[in-house]
Design a protein around this motif. Sequence first.
Motif, short mmCIF file in Angstrom:
data_model
loop_
_atom_site.label_atom_id
_atom_site.label_comp_id
_atom_site.label_asym_id
_atom_site.label_seq_id
_atom_site.Cartn_x
_atom_site.Cartn_y
_atom_site.Cartn_z
N ASN A 120 -4.26 -27.07 -46.63
CA ASN A 120 -4.12 -26.56 -45.26
C ASN A 120 -3.83 -25.07 -45.26
N LEU B 39 -10.97 -34.38 -50.19
CA LEU B 39 -9.56 -34.69 -50.45
C LEU B 39 -9.02 -35.77 -49.53
N ILE C 288 -8.05 -35.31 -46.34
CA ILE C 288 -6.92 -34.78 -45.59
C ILE C 288 -7.34 -34.42 -44.17
N THR C 289 -6.35 -34.37 -43.30
CA THR C 289 -6.56 -33.87 -41.95
C THR C 289 -6.06 -32.44 -41.92
N VAL C 290 -6.91 -31.55 -41.49
CA VAL C 290 -6.55 -30.13 -41.45
C VAL C 290 -5.67 -29.89 -40.24
N THR C 291 -4.45 -29.41 -40.50
CA THR C 291 -3.51 -29.05 -39.43
C THR C 291 -2.98 -27.66 -39.73
N ALA D 181 -11.82 -30.54 -47.50
CA ALA D 181 -10.90 -31.40 -46.76
C ALA D 181 -11.41 -32.83 -46.72
N ASN D 182 -12.70 -32.99 -46.53
CA ASN D 182 -13.30 -34.32 -46.52
C ASN D 182 -13.16 -34.99 -47.89
#
Length: 142
Positions: free
Chosen positions: A3, A130, A132-135, A127-128
């Motif tokens: 992130n 990994l 994860i949700t990018v915040t 991000a995809n």
Amino acid sequence: LANEMIALTELIAKTKIEYPLRGVYATAQPDSVEAPYAAYSISLIAANLRTMQAIMDVGLRRYLDFLEGSSIDPLSARIDAQFEKAIAALDAIDQPLRVAVTEHPDAVRAARDEVLALLVLLKADMANRLGITVTFSDNDGD
């Protein structure tokens, strides 16, 4: 960590390069570069990119490769190549950024475009991969 890398890449593209290049009303804002009087704004941006590239080299690259398995065109190699392209585009600007935004805007736009291409690789592809949700802010409720 991912992130923060994404947030920094977006900050570089939009605040450190785009805003001095176009400002609010599509006019150059040379005084808004990161180090307007020291004339090393480009070096600071390149150092940010090199630091993120080093973070990738230390372990994030291996983890991405592990998640991907054997691939002909691994994501980690594409990310590394894009870091190199972005740094090379910055190095191609042979004047201080404060001057280049008005005298050589095409070179500055080219550098911005390479950083934006890196942002897409990090924000979407990495991000995809990994999962994860990018915040961009603390999301834990306190």
